[in-house]
Motif scaffolding. Structure first.
Motif, mmCIF file in Angstrom:
data_model
loop_
_atom_site.group_PDB
_atom_site.id
_atom_site.type_symbol
_atom_site.label_atom_id
_atom_site.label_comp_id
_atom_site.label_asym_id
_atom_site.label_seq_id
_atom_site.Cartn_x
_atom_site.Cartn_y
_atom_site.Cartn_z
ATOM 1 N N ALA A 7 24.145 45.286 -10.892
ATOM 2 C CA ALA A 7 25.007 43.792 -11.603
ATOM 3 C C ALA A 7 25.625 43.336 -10.991
ATOM 4 C CB ALA A 7 26.169 44.351 -12.579
ATOM 5 N N SER A 8 25.209 43.761 -9.009
ATOM 6 C CA SER A 8 25.359 42.779 -8.494
ATOM 7 C C SER A 8 27.688 42.249 -8.294
ATOM 8 C CB SER A 8 25.004 41.406 -7.999
ATOM 9 O OG SER A 8 23.901 41.259 -8.172
ATOM 10 N N ILE A 9 28.296 43.541 -8.556
ATOM 11 C CA ILE A 9 29.835 43.956 -8.176
ATOM 12 C C ILE A 9 30.052 43.741 -7.153
ATOM 13 C CG2 ILE A 9 31.332 45.742 -8.993
ATOM 14 C CD1 ILE A 9 29.685 46.368 -11.526
ATOM 15 N N ALA A 10 30.531 42.953 -7.351
ATOM 16 C CA ALA A 10 31.094 42.928 -5.530
ATOM 17 C C ALA A 10 33.184 43.749 -5.662
ATOM 18 C CB ALA A 10 32.042 41.149 -5.463
ATOM 19 N N VAL A 11 33.412 43.660 -6.973
ATOM 20 C CA VAL A 11 35.275 44.561 -7.357
ATOM 21 C C VAL A 11 34.719 45.320 -7.618
ATOM 22 C CG1 VAL A 11 37.895 43.683 -7.448
ATOM 23 C CG2 VAL A 11 36.670 42.437 -6.163
ATOM 24 N N LEU A 12 35.330 46.884 -7.349
ATOM 25 C CA LEU A 12 35.020 47.695 -8.745
ATOM 26 C C LEU A 12 37.029 48.233 -8.546
ATOM 27 C CD1 LEU A 12 33.366 49.469 -10.633
ATOM 28 C CD2 LEU A 12 32.933 51.390 -8.101
ATOM 29 N N PHE A 13 37.013 48.412 -10.314
ATOM 30 C CA PHE A 13 38.316 49.124 -10.039
ATOM 31 C C PHE A 13 38.251 50.756 -10.491
ATOM 32 C CE2 PHE A 13 38.487 44.687 -11.035
ATOM 33 C CZ PHE A 13 39.773 44.864 -10.736
ATOM 34 N N ALA A 14 39.069 51.160 -10.067
ATOM 35 C CA ALA A 14 38.778 52.881 -10.373
ATOM 36 C C ALA A 14 40.003 53.457 -10.805
ATOM 37 C CB ALA A 14 38.252 53.885 -8.675
ATOM 38 N N GLY A 15 39.937 54.297 -11.354
ATOM 39 C CA GLY A 15 40.949 54.444 -12.240
ATOM 40 C C GLY A 15 42.010 55.388 -11.474
ATOM 41 N N ASN A 16 41.110 57.182 -10.231
ATOM 42 C CA ASN A 16 42.088 57.585 -10.298
ATOM 43 C C ASN A 16 41.588 57.775 -8.517
ATOM 44 O OD1 ASN A 16 40.026 59.444 -10.942
ATOM 45 N ND2 ASN A 16 40.413 59.786 -13.325
ATOM 46 N N SER A 17 41.658 59.154 -8.474
ATOM 47 C CA SER A 17 40.919 59.585 -7.162
ATOM 48 C C SER A 17 40.068 59.917 -6.843
ATOM 49 C CB SER A 17 41.805 60.919 -6.533
ATOM 50 O OG SER A 17 41.603 61.270 -5.430
ATOM 51 N N THR A 18 39.420 60.375 -7.788
ATOM 52 C CA THR A 18 37.913 61.152 -8.204
ATOM 53 C C THR A 18 37.359 59.809 -7.991
ATOM 54 O OG1 THR A 18 38.301 62.941 -9.157
ATOM 55 C CG2 THR A 18 35.991 62.605 -10.005
ATOM 56 N N GLN A 19 37.664 58.887 -9.055
ATOM 57 C CA GLN A 19 36.788 56.936 -9.272
ATOM 58 C C GLN A 19 36.592 57.305 -7.506
ATOM 59 O OE1 GLN A 19 37.710 55.916 -12.188
ATOM 60 N NE2 GLN A 19 37.530 57.081 -14.070
ATOM 61 N N TYR A 20 38.052 57.278 -7.239
ATOM 62 C CA TYR A 20 37.613 56.655 -5.789
ATOM 63 C C TYR A 20 36.468 56.747 -4.880
ATOM 64 C CZ TYR A 20 39.495 55.018 -0.861
ATOM 65 O OH TYR A 20 39.345 55.817 0.397
ATOM 66 N N HIS A 21 36.931 58.254 -4.666
ATOM 67 C CA HIS A 21 36.048 58.691 -4.176
ATOM 68 C C HIS A 21 34.520 58.913 -4.455
ATOM 69 C CE1 HIS A 21 39.770 60.173 -2.183
ATOM 70 N NE2 HIS A 21 38.866 60.836 -1.078
ATOM 71 N N PHE A 22 33.860 58.322 -5.579
ATOM 72 C CA PHE A 22 32.863 58.527 -6.104
ATOM 73 C C PHE A 22 32.346 56.313 -5.699
ATOM 74 C CE2 PHE A 22 32.334 62.060 -9.908
ATOM 75 C CZ PHE A 22 32.292 62.824 -8.851
ATOM 76 N N ALA A 23 33.525 56.489 -6.030
ATOM 77 C CA ALA A 23 33.114 54.477 -5.327
ATOM 78 C C ALA A 23 33.066 54.116 -4.386
ATOM 79 C CB ALA A 23 34.514 53.989 -6.042
ATOM 80 N N ARG A 24 33.596 54.872 -3.535
ATOM 81 C CA ARG A 24 33.477 54.596 -1.998
ATOM 82 C C ARG A 24 32.415 55.507 -1.379
ATOM 83 N NH1 ARG A 24 35.582 53.521 2.484
ATOM 84 N NH2 ARG A 24 36.203 55.503 3.584
ATOM 85 N N GLU A 25 32.113 56.594 -2.140
ATOM 86 C CA GLU A 25 30.643 56.740 -1.481
ATOM 87 C C GLU A 25 29.141 56.471 -2.149
ATOM 88 O OE1 GLU A 25 27.655 60.713 -3.270
ATOM 89 O OE2 GLU A 25 29.365 61.570 -2.854
#
Length: 89
Positions: free
Chosen positions: A38-56
């Motif tokens: 989807a060529s997403i530039a900005v991702l919203f993460a809800g919590n620490s787990t999602q943040y770390h998944f997004a960082r990976e």
């Protein structure tokens, strides 16, 4: 060693091009696939787990330039692309 990304079903095409659903149970590989597809530039993460998944996933997503985390968590020290929701607003 780079992680090989698997192919996953395409997100619903009825959503606007900048809006895609990523479930809390999505793996980093699934997040990377959806973000790249989807060529997403900005991702919203809800919590620490999602943040770390997004960082990976961000390592495999050149289009993802920003992660915004909803809950007040401690961001990684080496992270200069993320911010907390409270700072975003």
């Amino acid at each position: 060693m780079a992680t090989k990304l698997r192919k996953f079903p395409r997100p619903s095409k009825s959503l606007p091009p900048t809006c895609r659903h990523i479930y809390a149970t999505s793996s980093p590989e699934q997040v990377a696939y959806i973000v790249n597809d989807a060529s997403i530039a900005v991702l919203f993460a809800g919590n620490s787990t999602q943040y770390h998944f997004a960082r990976e996933a961000q390592q495999h997503c050149p289009c993802m330039t920003q992660i915004i985390v909803i809950k007040p968590i401690e961001l990684d020290e080496d992270d200069n692309t993320s911010m907390l929701w409270s700072d975003f607003m």
